[in-house]
Design a protein around this motif. Structure first.
Motif, short mmCIF file in Angstrom:
data_model
loop_
_atom_site.label_atom_id
_atom_site.label_comp_id
_atom_site.label_asym_id
_atom_site.label_seq_id
_atom_site.Cartn_x
_atom_site.Cartn_y
_atom_site.Cartn_z
N GLN A 99 41.89 10.67 24.46
CA GLN A 99 41.82 9.56 25.41
C GLN A 99 43.19 9.31 26.03
O GLN A 99 43.31 9.13 27.24
CB GLN A 99 41.31 8.29 24.74
N GLN A 100 44.23 9.32 25.20
CA GLN A 100 45.60 9.12 25.70
C GLN A 100 45.99 10.23 26.67
O GLN A 100 46.54 9.96 27.75
CB GLN A 100 46.59 9.05 24.53
N ALA A 101 45.70 11.47 26.31
CA ALA A 101 46.03 12.60 27.18
C ALA A 101 45.26 12.51 28.49
O ALA A 101 45.83 12.75 29.57
CB ALA A 101 45.72 13.92 26.47
N ASN A 102 43.99 12.14 28.42
CA ASN A 102 43.19 12.00 29.63
C ASN A 102 43.74 10.91 30.54
O ASN A 102 43.79 11.08 31.76
CB ASN A 102 41.72 11.71 29.30
N GLU A 103 44.14 9.81 29.97
CA GLU A 103 44.71 8.71 30.76
C GLU A 103 46.01 9.16 31.44
O GLU A 103 46.22 8.90 32.63
CB GLU A 103 44.97 7.49 29.88
#
Length: 118
Positions: A99-103
């Motif tokens: 999720q962090q990488a996608n954001e």
């Protein structure tokens, strides 16, 4: 929040990107991008925007990316839109890390689309 929707690139935005990235060569680059194959016009614009980002203003790289995209566009779109997730490997990160990488990926791509420095 991660954006699960495909990136929508209007004709106007694609033209702006071509002009911003290639300036005097924009007409020639627009012609080259007509070689991009897709089942839909919106798909062709999305792939073209990804190619422009990855080409990093190199016309030689642009040609290579068009050829790769016409073989398998998913690689090009993933490299442009999800570089951190792609580097780590899809499914290799914890849910939180993904999720962090996608954001971060989405913010970076959105900033590039709109001409903002990271």
């Amino acid at each position: 929040m991660m954006n699960n929707e495909p990136t929508k690139i209007s004709s106007e935005l694609l033209e702006l990107l071509v002009n911003r990235e290639f300036g005097e060569r924009s007409i020639e680059v627009s012609e080259q991008l007509k070689q991009v194959k897709s089942d839909s016009e919106s798909g062709r614009r999305r792939i073209s925007a990804a190619i422009l980002k990855l080409a990093n203003r190199s016309q030689e790289r642009l040609e290579q990316l068009i050829q790769r995209a016409n073989t398998d566009f998913r690689d090009i779109v993933a490299e442009a839109e999800y570089p951190r997730v792609l580097e780590a490997g899809f499914g290799e990160l914890s849910d939180e890390q993904e999720q962090q990488a996608n954001e971060e990926d989405w913010n970076e791509y959105r900033n590039w689309l709109h001409g903002k420095e990271a």
